[in-house]
Design a protein around this motif. Structure first.
Motif, mmCIF file in Angstrom:
data_model
loop_
_atom_site.group_PDB
_atom_site.id
_atom_site.type_symbol
_atom_site.label_atom_id
_atom_site.label_comp_id
_atom_site.label_asym_id
_atom_site.label_seq_id
_atom_site.Cartn_x
_atom_site.Cartn_y
_atom_site.Cartn_z
ATOM 1 N N GLU A 187 0.840 -1.215 0.000
ATOM 2 C CA GLU A 187 0.000 0.000 0.000
ATOM 3 C C GLU A 187 0.874 1.264 0.000
ATOM 4 O O GLU A 187 0.698 2.143 -0.838
ATOM 5 C CB GLU A 187 -0.926 0.009 1.230
ATOM 6 N N GLU A 203 11.579 -9.142 0.039
ATOM 7 C CA GLU A 203 10.681 -10.008 0.814
ATOM 8 C C GLU A 203 11.403 -11.308 1.166
ATOM 9 O O GLU A 203 12.020 -11.935 0.311
ATOM 10 C CB GLU A 203 9.402 -10.284 0.005
ATOM 11 N N GLY A 272 5.667 -6.684 9.694
ATOM 12 C CA GLY A 272 4.626 -7.170 10.597
ATOM 13 C C GLY A 272 4.519 -6.286 11.838
ATOM 14 O O GLY A 272 5.237 -5.294 11.972
ATOM 15 N N VAL A 350 -8.530 -6.778 2.850
ATOM 16 C CA VAL A 350 -8.443 -5.954 1.638
ATOM 17 C C VAL A 350 -7.079 -5.271 1.579
ATOM 18 O O VAL A 350 -6.601 -4.753 2.585
ATOM 19 C CB VAL A 350 -9.553 -4.868 1.629
#
Ligand code: FAD
Ligand code: NAI
Length: 466
Positions: A187, A203, A272, A350
């Motif tokens: 995002e 990642e 996280g 979402v």
């Protein structure tokens, strides 16, 4: 005599919603909040500011890249970042005021300060060197979560930032290195990429968006790469050298091997979040934590200490605002003697990028692992009339249904407005509905939601427009 029926510690979406529901049920309620403003992570440094910047940056991108092809001729848009940040702040302020209003409307006392649990029925509230002890029949811990940190990499919120710093950068970074291809990385990466940053995402796993359906994640990665994102999967950032003008990040393969160095103006660490229980005095009070540091609860949100409950990001489960809210309602109802309940099988997720990604229920990987026989129905937005006329055809709908009963077990969507579209699937699943039920439900034409109906038809191999 207890002063309150309920004291809620924390005013994020879990805490303030719990307080409102408890007040509706006739309880005398207070909330304790250590921040200057109400609303928690979600309203102040989470959902709301990120969505404001996602909206504004999407408009910027559209004005620059999509208007001309629709015959809307405008000069090249110029970025006024302070004005965009002001737009974001207005959104935060409006929502925070909304929560203040709800507290007043429901006659909920707001106790400003840090809450510490002294034991069942006693909360100490401290602010500015002063403290008071309030007595209460019940306590709900709704203290949320904090960013997870990378060992040896210090977040200064200027050049090495968490999501909080990334929501308030004072200029667009030339190069933004993002650690973690989860929801925040994609995002906020989208925000700054649209505003002009070169974005590289590192990642640890060999895929993006762990937990989401694998096929959806793979196609979403392709879409993001087409937009200009670069991904380094199965890799980890082990150090960031801050001594020079630009940052130098050391990146190693997750499985070990030769390191490489990448330069960046800003590094965003988003690997996280962790439960936040600092200063609550849980150990001294005797409230048990689970091995991951979350407040341990039973299926009725009760902790190990009588009359003390916990909800939201500080307990197990997805760290989502709507999960926290639903738990807030459920625990208030349980305290009031009702049968409060949350259906964890139907919690939508979402990702508010362009296109959006939304998901509810089981992924294909989860069904395979559980040995459940399933059927799949898919429908691409390239075959959806509304998407075609709008020229926004990226993505598809995927429905997973039980092979024997046809009951819908999972729905996964990539596409514009996917976050709005997912809810008909949620309602269907709450009622234990089948793909046939969805397929026979009349959908307005022309809408993007028709792709859901077509995917449901595709479960029975009878999609019309494909
Ligand atoms: P929080 O919102 O974290 O609130 C906890 C509150 O407790 C805070 O105000 C804190 O100050 C207070 N507190 C803590 N300890 C004490 C104490 N001892 N005394 C007094 N007060 C205390 N979720 C979504 O569903 N959708 C999204 O789009 C979304 N976007 C996000 C974007 C970002 C950048 C981030 C970081 C998170 C996002 N989330 C989103 C996650 C969402 O913000 C959290 O799941 C949600 O805020 C959890 O709510 P909560 O009530 O459990 O805790
Ligand atoms: P996340 O859990 O979504 O993603 C973290 C990513 O970092 C994972 O892909 C993980 O494999 C990776 N990772 C972990 N350690 C790493 C390392 N050392 N190097 C490289 N990669 C590493 O967490 P994120 O994005 O930080 O978001 C936190 C929480 O906030 C999430 O639980 C999410 O639910 C919530 N959130 C929700 C949003 C939404 O609903 N739209 C938006 C933003 C946040």
């Amino acid at each position: 005599m207890a002063t309150y029926d309920l004291v809620v510690i924390g005013t994020g979406p879990g805490g303030y919603v719990c307080a409102v529901r408890a007040s509706q049920l006739g309880m005398k309620v207070a909330v304790v909040e250590k921040n200057a403003t109400l609303g928690g992570t979600c309203l102040n440094v989470g959902c709301m500011p990120s969505k404001a910047l996602l909206h504004a940056s999407e408009m910027f991108e559209e004005a620059g890249h999509s208007f001309a092809k629709m015959g809307v001729s405008v000069s090249s848009p110029k970025l006024d970042l302070p004005a965009m940040m002001n737009f974001k702040q207005q959104g935060i302020d409006g929502n925070v005021k909304g929560v203040e209003f709800l507290m007043k409307k429901n006659k909920i006392d707001v106790l400003k300060g840090t809450g510490k649990i002294l034991g069942s029925g006693k909360v100490e509230v401290s602010a500015d060197g002063k403290s008071q002890v309030v007595e209460t029949k019940n306590i709900v811990i709704a203290t949320g979560s904090d960013i997870a940190r990378l060992k040896g990499i210090e977040i200064d919120e200027k050049r090495i930032v968490s999501s909080t710093g990334a929501l308030s950068l004072d200029k667009v970074p030339g190069k933004l290195l993002i650690v973690g291809a989860g929801v925040i990385g994609l995002e906020l990466g989208s925000v700054w990429h649209r505003l002009g940053a070169e974005v590289v995402v590192v990642e640890f796993l060999d895929r993006i968006l762990p937990g989401m359906d694998g096929e959806i994640a793979k196609q979403f990665q392709r879409i993001l790469e087409k937009q200009g994102f670069a991904f380094k999967l199965a890799a980890k950032v082990t150090a960031v050298d801050t001594s020079g003008k630009s940052l130098k990040a050391t990146i190693e393969p997750a499985a070990g091997g030769a390191a490489e160095t990448l330069e960046a103006d800003v590094v965003l660490v988003c690997i996280g979040r962790v439960p936040y229980t600092d200063a609550l005095g849980l150990k001294e009070a005797g409230v048990a934590l689970d091995p991951r540091g979350r407040v341990q609860i039973d299926p009725h949100f009760a902790t190990s200490l009588k009359g003390i409950y916990a909800i939201g990001d500080v307990v197990a489960g997805p760290m989502l605002a709507h999960k926290a809210e639903d738990e807030g309602v459920a625990v208030a109802e349980i305290i009031a003697g009702q049968a409060g309940h949350v259906n964890y099988d139907v919690i939508p997720g979402v990702v508010y990028t362009t296109p959006e990604v939304s998901s509810v229920g089981k992924t294909e990987e989860e069904l395979k692992q559980a040995g459940t026989a399933y059927t799949v129905g898919k429908f691409p937005f390239t075959a959806n009339g509304r998407s075609k006329v709008n020229q926004t055809t990226d993505g598809f709908v995927k429905i997973l249904a039980d092979a024997k009963t046809d009951r819908v077990l999972g729905v996964h969507i990539i596409g514009r407005e996917a976050g709005e579209m997912i809810h008909e699937a949620c309602v269907l699943m709450e009622f234990g509905g089948s793909a046939e039920d969805l397929a026979r439900t009349c959908h307005a034409h022309p809408t993007r939601s028709e792709a859901i109906k077509e995917a449901a038809l595709a479960v029975g191999k009878r999609a019309i427009h494909m």
